[in-house]
Design a protein around this motif. Structure first.
Motif, PDB file in Angstrom:
ATOM      1  N   ILE A  37       5.487   1.122   8.499  1.00  0.00           N
ATOM      2  CA  ILE A  37       5.002   1.692   7.242  1.00  0.00           C
ATOM      3  C   ILE A  37       4.450   3.076   7.541  1.00  0.00           C
ATOM      4  CG2 ILE A  37       3.454   1.440   5.275  1.00  0.00           C
ATOM      5  CD1 ILE A  37       3.396  -1.549   5.760  1.00  0.00           C
ATOM      6  N   PHE A  38       5.100   4.081   6.988  1.00  0.00           N
ATOM      7  CA  PHE A  38       4.700   5.471   7.187  1.00  0.00           C
ATOM      8  C   PHE A  38       3.968   5.962   5.933  1.00  0.00           C
ATOM      9  CE2 PHE A  38       8.987   5.252   9.409  1.00  0.00           C
ATOM     10  CZ  PHE A  38       8.439   4.861  10.613  1.00  0.00           C
ATOM     11  N   GLY A  39       2.929   6.744   6.120  1.00  0.00           N
ATOM     12  CA  GLY A  39       2.148   7.241   4.998  1.00  0.00           C
ATOM     13  C   GLY A  39       2.502   8.672   4.644  1.00  0.00           C
ATOM     14  N   LEU A  40       2.629   8.931   3.345  1.00  0.00           N
ATOM     15  CA  LEU A  40       2.865  10.281   2.836  1.00  0.00           C
ATOM     16  C   LEU A  40       1.807  10.578   1.777  1.00  0.00           C
ATOM     17  CD1 LEU A  40       4.304  12.932   2.247  1.00  0.00           C
ATOM     18  CD2 LEU A  40       6.041  11.656   0.960  1.00  0.00           C
ATOM     19  N   TYR A  41       0.855  11.421   2.142  1.00  0.00           N
ATOM     20  CA  TYR A  41      -0.221  11.799   1.225  1.00  0.00           C
ATOM     21  C   TYR A  41       0.177  13.056   0.462  1.00  0.00           C
ATOM     22  CZ  TYR A  41      -4.725  13.578  -0.402  1.00  0.00           C
ATOM     23  OH  TYR A  41      -5.751  14.068  -1.176  1.00  0.00           O
ATOM     24  N   GLY A  42       0.123  12.973  -0.872  1.00  0.00           N
ATOM     25  CA  GLY A  42       0.499  14.110  -1.695  1.00  0.00           C
ATOM     26  C   GLY A  42      -0.619  14.633  -2.579  1.00  0.00           C
ATOM     27  N   ARG A  52      -8.568   8.615   5.104  1.00  0.00           N
ATOM     28  CA  ARG A  52      -8.403   8.290   6.519  1.00  0.00           C
ATOM     29  C   ARG A  52      -8.547   6.795   6.828  1.00  0.00           C
ATOM     30  NH1 ARG A  52      -4.913  11.195   9.044  1.00  0.00           N
ATOM     31  NH2 ARG A  52      -5.326  13.433   8.865  1.00  0.00           N
ATOM     32  N   PRO A  53      -9.299   6.000   6.030  1.00  0.00           N
ATOM     33  CA  PRO A  53      -9.319   4.561   6.286  1.00  0.00           C
ATOM     34  C   PRO A  53      -7.948   3.892   6.193  1.00  0.00           C
ATOM     35  CG  PRO A  53     -11.195   5.169   4.929  1.00  0.00           C
ATOM     36  CD  PRO A  53     -10.320   6.394   5.036  1.00  0.00           C
ATOM     37  N   LEU A  54      -6.986   4.570   5.585  1.00  0.00           N
ATOM     38  CA  LEU A  54      -5.636   4.000   5.483  1.00  0.00           C
ATOM     39  C   LEU A  54      -4.929   4.000   6.834  1.00  0.00           C
ATOM     40  CD1 LEU A  54      -6.348   4.571   2.483  1.00  0.00           C
ATOM     41  CD2 LEU A  54      -3.935   5.146   2.128  1.00  0.00           C
ATOM     42  N   ASP A  55      -5.431   4.797   7.770  1.00  0.00           N
ATOM     43  CA  ASP A  55      -4.792   4.913   9.089  1.00  0.00           C
ATOM     44  C   ASP A  55      -4.543   3.564   9.743  1.00  0.00           C
ATOM     45  OD1 ASP A  55      -4.118   7.545   9.732  1.00  0.00           O
ATOM     46  OD2 ASP A  55      -6.189   8.066  10.177  1.00  0.00           O
ATOM     47  N   ARG A  56      -5.474   2.641   9.586  1.00  0.00           N
ATOM     48  CA  ARG A  56      -5.379   1.361  10.288  1.00  0.00           C
ATOM     49  C   ARG A  56      -4.195   0.518   9.821  1.00  0.00           C
ATOM     50  NH1 ARG A  56     -10.197  -2.636   8.404  1.00  0.00           N
ATOM     51  NH2 ARG A  56      -8.951  -3.983   9.764  1.00  0.00           N
ATOM     52  N   TYR A  57      -3.660   0.829   8.634  1.00  0.00           N
ATOM     53  CA  TYR A  57      -2.544   0.061   8.092  1.00  0.00           C
ATOM     54  C   TYR A  57      -1.198   0.773   8.266  1.00  0.00           C
ATOM     55  CZ  TYR A  57      -6.493  -2.142   5.740  1.00  0.00           C
ATOM     56  OH  TYR A  57      -7.694  -2.757   5.466  1.00  0.00           O
ATOM     57  N   LEU A  58      -1.236   2.001   8.735  1.00  0.00           N
ATOM     58  CA  LEU A  58      -0.035   2.833   8.781  1.00  0.00           C
ATOM     59  C   LEU A  58       0.421   3.069  10.211  1.00  0.00           C
ATOM     60  CD1 LEU A  58      -1.142   5.526   6.153  1.00  0.00           C
ATOM     61  CD2 LEU A  58       0.576   3.731   5.793  1.00  0.00           C
ATOM     62  N   ASP A  59       1.730   3.200  10.377  1.00  0.00           N
ATOM     63  CA  ASP A  59       2.295   3.568  11.670  1.00  0.00           C
ATOM     64  C   ASP A  59       2.329   5.082  11.855  1.00  0.00           C
ATOM     65  OD1 ASP A  59       3.343   0.920  12.905  1.00  0.00           O
ATOM     66  OD2 ASP A  59       4.037   0.847  10.833  1.00  0.00           O
ATOM     67  N   LEU A  92      11.014   9.951  13.397  1.00  0.00           N
ATOM     68  CA  LEU A  92      10.626   8.547  13.447  1.00  0.00           C
ATOM     69  C   LEU A  92      11.861   7.651  13.445  1.00  0.00           C
ATOM     70  CD1 LEU A  92       7.730   8.785  10.826  1.00  0.00           C
ATOM     71  CD2 LEU A  92       7.506   8.720  13.311  1.00  0.00           C
ATOM     72  N   ALA A  93      11.671   6.391  13.832  1.00  0.00           N
ATOM     73  CA  ALA A  93      12.783   5.447  13.963  1.00  0.00           C
ATOM     74  C   ALA A  93      12.954   4.649  12.678  1.00  0.00           C
ATOM     75  CB  ALA A  93      12.532   4.506  15.149  1.00  0.00           C
ATOM     76  N   TRP A  94      14.008   4.936  11.942  1.00  0.00           N
ATOM     77  CA  TRP A  94      14.355   4.195  10.724  1.00  0.00           C
ATOM     78  C   TRP A  94      15.742   4.627  10.283  1.00  0.00           C
ATOM     79  CZ3 TRP A  94      15.339   6.917   6.134  1.00  0.00           C
ATOM     80  CH2 TRP A  94      14.990   8.280   6.165  1.00  0.00           C
TER      81      TRP A  94
END
Length: 210
Positions: A37-42, A52-59, A92-94
């Protein structure tokens, strides 16, 4: 997914309400423990620290670097994704990217939902020829939006073989890497609206739709 299926990943696309984002990511992780799961903040860069707390759930965590108005990012969400691919996603690998927007709920494995996609296939909700909605859709019926749509069609015609303009509802979407590899270099990228730009260029590039 079977071993022959493309490598599926999710792109969590978010810009507001960090608490809601955490909840959505927790649900995603609960049902997709092995899915990248990659994060894209817009959102505004000044508010980036709140997320930044979202970091723990993101690759991976990427912030769109341009300070554009929110309405521009809404109208050109495909270009925000394109910039992500240019700067980060291509490293990234996908193979197939499922777009998980911040306010969407997923209650099951994404592989079960999207594992039927073959390499180079796109999934776009509401896909249809523009001609079916051209006279009633805000983005094509009249005024400056109509003029911009016609300019977009002319630009696409210069870019390659003639194709039937398509449109979609950019809600449920899966994009293959091979599409974004080419989409990052389209001419006149800000010309038009994402919901007809994405599917029309995919058709021009010869991609199949699920």
């Amino acid at each position: 997914m079977s071993d022959s299926s493309p490598r599926l990943a999710a792109l969590f696309f978010f810009h507001k309400d960090p608490e809601v984002c955490v909840n959505r990511l927790q649900l995603l992780r609960r049902h997709n423990s092995n899915l990248p799961i990659f994060g894209l903040y817009g959102g505004p860069l000044a508010e980036l620290g709140r997320f930044r707390p979202l970091d723990r759930y993101l690759d991976d965590f990427y912030a769109f670097p341009d300070e554009r108005p929110p309405v521009w990012k809404w109208q050109h969400g495909d270009l925000v994704i394109s910039q992500w691919h240019r700067d980060r996603g291509s490293q990234l690998a996908w193979d197939t990217m499922a777009i998980a927007q911040w306010d969407m709920l997923f209650f099951g494995p994404m592989g079960r939902l999207f594992g039927m996609l073959a390499p180079d296939e796109l999934l776009l909700s509401g896909l249809r020829p523009v001609s079916e909605v051209e006279s009633s859709w805000r983005w094509t019926r009249a005024g400056p939006e109509r003029a911009e749509y016609l300019a977009f069609v002319r630009s696409v015609e210069r870019a390659g073989p003639t194709v039937t303009p398509l449109c979609c509802q950019f809600v449920v979407a899966c994009l293959p890497r091979s599409f974004l590899d080419r989409f990052v270099d389209i001419p006149d990228p800000e010309l038009g609206f994402s919901e007809y730009r994405l599917p029309t260029y995919a058709s021009l590039f010869g991609h199949r739709f699920q």
